[in-house]
Design a protein around this motif. Sequence first.
Motif, PDB file in Angstrom:
ATOM      1  N   ARG A  69       0.827  -1.198   0.000  1.00 42.61           N
ATOM      2  CA  ARG A  69       0.000   0.000   0.000  1.00 42.61           C
ATOM      3  C   ARG A  69       0.870   1.261   0.000  1.00 42.61           C
ATOM      4  O   ARG A  69       1.874   1.329   0.720  1.00 42.61           O
ATOM      5  CB  ARG A  69      -0.926   0.026   1.215  1.00 42.61           C
ATOM      6  CG  ARG A  69      -2.215  -0.758   1.003  1.00 42.61           C
ATOM      7  CD  ARG A  69      -2.028  -2.249   1.111  1.00 42.61           C
ATOM      8  NE  ARG A  69      -1.656  -2.645   2.459  1.00 42.61           N
ATOM      9  CZ  ARG A  69      -1.158  -3.819   2.789  1.00 42.61           C
ATOM     10  NH1 ARG A  69      -0.914  -4.735   1.843  1.00 42.61           N
ATOM     11  NH2 ARG A  69      -0.862  -4.103   4.045  1.00 42.61           N
ATOM     12  N   MET A  84      -0.358   7.971  -9.062  1.00 42.31           N
ATOM     13  CA  MET A  84      -1.453   7.009  -9.046  1.00 42.31           C
ATOM     14  C   MET A  84      -1.225   5.917 -10.089  1.00 42.31           C
ATOM     15  O   MET A  84      -1.318   4.716  -9.803  1.00 42.31           O
ATOM     16  CB  MET A  84      -2.778   7.727  -9.300  1.00 42.31           C
ATOM     17  CG  MET A  84      -3.988   6.817  -9.349  1.00 42.31           C
ATOM     18  SD  MET A  84      -5.562   7.733  -9.407  1.00 42.31           S
ATOM     19  CE  MET A  84      -5.539   8.346 -11.104  1.00 42.31           C
ATOM     20  N   TRP A  88      -0.015   1.752  -9.631  1.00 37.06           N
ATOM     21  CA  TRP A  88      -0.705   0.628 -10.263  1.00 37.06           C
ATOM     22  C   TRP A  88       0.221  -0.130 -11.206  1.00 37.06           C
ATOM     23  O   TRP A  88       0.228  -1.364 -11.215  1.00 37.06           O
ATOM     24  CB  TRP A  88      -1.919   1.147 -11.048  1.00 37.06           C
ATOM     25  CG  TRP A  88      -3.029   1.628 -10.170  1.00 37.06           C
ATOM     26  CD1 TRP A  88      -3.303   1.237  -8.890  1.00 37.06           C
ATOM     27  CD2 TRP A  88      -4.018   2.605 -10.502  1.00 37.06           C
ATOM     28  NE1 TRP A  88      -4.405   1.902  -8.412  1.00 37.06           N
ATOM     29  CE2 TRP A  88      -4.858   2.750  -9.381  1.00 37.06           C
ATOM     30  CE3 TRP A  88      -4.267   3.375 -11.635  1.00 37.06           C
ATOM     31  CZ2 TRP A  88      -5.941   3.631  -9.368  1.00 37.06           C
ATOM     32  CZ3 TRP A  88      -5.345   4.247 -11.625  1.00 37.06           C
ATOM     33  CH2 TRP A  88      -6.168   4.363 -10.509  1.00 37.06           C
ATOM     34  N   TRP A  94      -3.074   1.968  -4.291  1.00 37.60           N
ATOM     35  CA  TRP A  94      -3.165   3.421  -4.109  1.00 37.60           C
ATOM     36  C   TRP A  94      -4.035   3.719  -2.892  1.00 37.60           C
ATOM     37  O   TRP A  94      -5.170   3.254  -2.796  1.00 37.60           O
ATOM     38  CB  TRP A  94      -3.758   4.011  -5.370  1.00 37.60           C
ATOM     39  CG  TRP A  94      -3.908   5.503  -5.458  1.00 37.60           C
ATOM     40  CD1 TRP A  94      -5.061   6.194  -5.618  1.00 37.60           C
ATOM     41  CD2 TRP A  94      -2.858   6.480  -5.474  1.00 37.60           C
ATOM     42  NE1 TRP A  94      -4.804   7.538  -5.727  1.00 37.60           N
ATOM     43  CE2 TRP A  94      -3.462   7.742  -5.637  1.00 37.60           C
ATOM     44  CE3 TRP A  94      -1.465   6.404  -5.349  1.00 37.60           C
ATOM     45  CZ2 TRP A  94      -2.730   8.922  -5.680  1.00 37.60           C
ATOM     46  CZ3 TRP A  94      -0.733   7.580  -5.393  1.00 37.60           C
ATOM     47  CH2 TRP A  94      -1.357   8.818  -5.553  1.00 37.60           C
ATOM     48  N   CYS A 176      -6.445  -2.533  -5.937  1.00 44.59           N
ATOM     49  CA  CYS A 176      -5.730  -1.446  -6.596  1.00 44.59           C
ATOM     50  C   CYS A 176      -5.874  -0.128  -5.841  1.00 44.59           C
ATOM     51  O   CYS A 176      -5.048   0.768  -6.014  1.00 44.59           O
ATOM     52  CB  CYS A 176      -6.212  -1.264  -8.033  1.00 44.59           C
ATOM     53  SG  CYS A 176      -7.954  -0.803  -8.166  1.00 44.59           S
ATOM     54  N   TRP A 177      -6.902  -0.011  -5.002  1.00 46.43           N
ATOM     55  CA  TRP A 177      -7.206   1.277  -4.373  1.00 46.43           C
ATOM     56  C   TRP A 177      -7.876   1.003  -3.030  1.00 46.43           C
ATOM     57  O   TRP A 177      -8.832   0.223  -2.953  1.00 46.43           O
ATOM     58  CB  TRP A 177      -8.151   2.057  -5.291  1.00 46.43           C
ATOM     59  CG  TRP A 177      -8.433   3.495  -4.955  1.00 46.43           C
ATOM     60  CD1 TRP A 177      -8.522   4.065  -3.727  1.00 46.43           C
ATOM     61  CD2 TRP A 177      -8.693   4.554  -5.893  1.00 46.43           C
ATOM     62  NE1 TRP A 177      -8.827   5.398  -3.829  1.00 46.43           N
ATOM     63  CE2 TRP A 177      -8.930   5.732  -5.148  1.00 46.43           C
ATOM     64  CE3 TRP A 177      -8.762   4.623  -7.287  1.00 46.43           C
ATOM     65  CZ2 TRP A 177      -9.228   6.951  -5.758  1.00 46.43           C
ATOM     66  CZ3 TRP A 177      -9.058   5.843  -7.877  1.00 46.43           C
ATOM     67  CH2 TRP A 177      -9.282   6.994  -7.130  1.00 46.43           C
ATOM     68  N   PHE A 179     -10.132   2.926  -0.775  1.00 48.58           N
ATOM     69  CA  PHE A 179     -10.974   4.122  -0.859  1.00 48.58           C
ATOM     70  C   PHE A 179     -11.592   4.340   0.519  1.00 48.58           C
ATOM     71  O   PHE A 179     -12.520   3.643   0.911  1.00 48.58           O
ATOM     72  CB  PHE A 179     -12.055   3.889  -1.921  1.00 48.58           C
ATOM     73  CG  PHE A 179     -12.763   5.116  -2.405  1.00 48.58           C
ATOM     74  CD1 PHE A 179     -12.521   5.605  -3.673  1.00 48.58           C
ATOM     75  CD2 PHE A 179     -13.700   5.766  -1.621  1.00 48.58           C
ATOM     76  CE1 PHE A 179     -13.193   6.726  -4.146  1.00 48.58           C
ATOM     77  CE2 PHE A 179     -14.365   6.877  -2.078  1.00 48.58           C
ATOM     78  CZ  PHE A 179     -14.118   7.367  -3.346  1.00 48.58           C
TER      79      PHE A 179
END
Length: 535
Positions: A69, A84, A88, A94, A176-177, A179
């Motif tokens: 991360r 960003m 990836w 991200w 991938c993220w 949030f």
Amino acid sequence: MTDPVGGQAPVSTRVMNLATFLAQAARRDPDGVALVMGDRQWTWAEFDARTDALAVALVQDYGLNKGDRVMCQSLNCPAMMQAMFAVWRAGGVWVPCNFRQTPAEVVYQTKAAGARIMLCHHSFPDHAAACVAECPDLAHVLSFGESAFAPSVEAATAARMGRRAPAAVVDRDDPCWFFFTSGTTGKPKASVLMHGQMAFVVTNHLADLMPGLTGADASLVVAPLSHGAGVHQLTQVARGVKTILMPSERFDVAKAWDLVREWRVSTMFTVPTILKLMTEDPSMATADTSSLRYVIYAGAPMYREDQKHALNRLGPVLVQYFGLGEVTGNITVLPTHLHDPEDRENARTGTCGFPRTGIEIQIQDNDGNEVAPLETGEICVIGPAVFAGYYQNPKANAESFRNGWFRTGDLGHVDDAGFLYITGRQSDMFISGGSNIYPREIEEKILTHPAITEVAVVGMPDSIWGEVGWAVCVARPGAPVTEADLAAYLDGRLSRYKMPKRFLFWDALPKSAYGKITKKLIREELDRLDTVGAP
């Protein structure tokens, strides 16, 4: 889980790495303008090459492994978008924070994510220092721009320019993220978004929100890239749309309209409060909005009076969507042709639209049963845009999923045609004299008064009724209005049991870092002022 091919596991779950969107755009239009901020411009070829170089640096110089991360604390800037895609491309995850958060809040999210690398804008040395001191998993910090606390992303990029970084191999469910939720009802939670899920989200945005985008389009960023605006810009990159960043931290409405004119901006992502601000600003009178095709607003329901005002100023370009970070904005859409300031036959006044392509909505009661059309319940959703769950939070996951449905925590109903109407958050509803009260209905009525520009209705303790509504209002400058005026105005427009017991007038309503009116903060302020229970 079903066996799709008979007698064996799926042949492949590999999907495209999201960073490939950038490589494809650069291949199609290498010399086209990709990113603009003030007097700085990057072509697509430069954007892609800088991303490659940073991805190589993250892996070879800073030990980024697949699945690691990467925390980001930054103002909007070109290097943030570069980072960003570099994260990836290198196989990392991200983890962006809203730049308005305190060092302690960023420390919490860095720990919660288990981030190994932090990318921090040079203007936030205190945030970097706090994370270094308090986050044991954090191994490296890089700064956007020159700083005294870390080597810069720009230097790391320059040292590796010319090196190519093949996109890391990813599967559909690889994260991938992270949030983070806004945390308005507790500590923020990390929603895990995946490469396969986000590929669907991009496709869905292009199909349902902004059909027909090409490299001739331009997108103005007026919200933090850490959340919904970042998803929006990922979608723009997928179609080679140029991104225009505001040149300073302070949001200057007049400058925004200047950029719309200069770059022939055709798409914007915003929230209702910012859209209201932009369309009510004096600079709107001379703005050239002829290039606008899609002005997308989300993040909170837009009050009907504000919606009508924006439509009258901008024309038929508004697109509304309803969605949470956990579903990456993909729940409903109200396209341009269903917006109408005059409420003619084709309009759906008060609705936030119909289900997005590939998404199913169900309104459920407390036991998980579907309720009838026009009956209020919790909005639940299934589909490829739903996230994998909250990171290392089994309690939240158990509470948020039921029979495979994701529970949004929002209340609403659907009509016979399947259009969704949001009543409010479960946490906003209050019970007065045994009756359920939904603040949004009251707020809509109050906003039709010409002197009121913002309002929030909250339930407050009452010795007789259990709870009663208090309306905290913001009046337009120079508009005389009193508590008695509003009570008289609502008489006959609102059922007596829904009538607020108090009307208070504040200069402004507290808002979250993303521009949403935050009722939790309003209640805290009322408590601080010792007004709860006052006659």
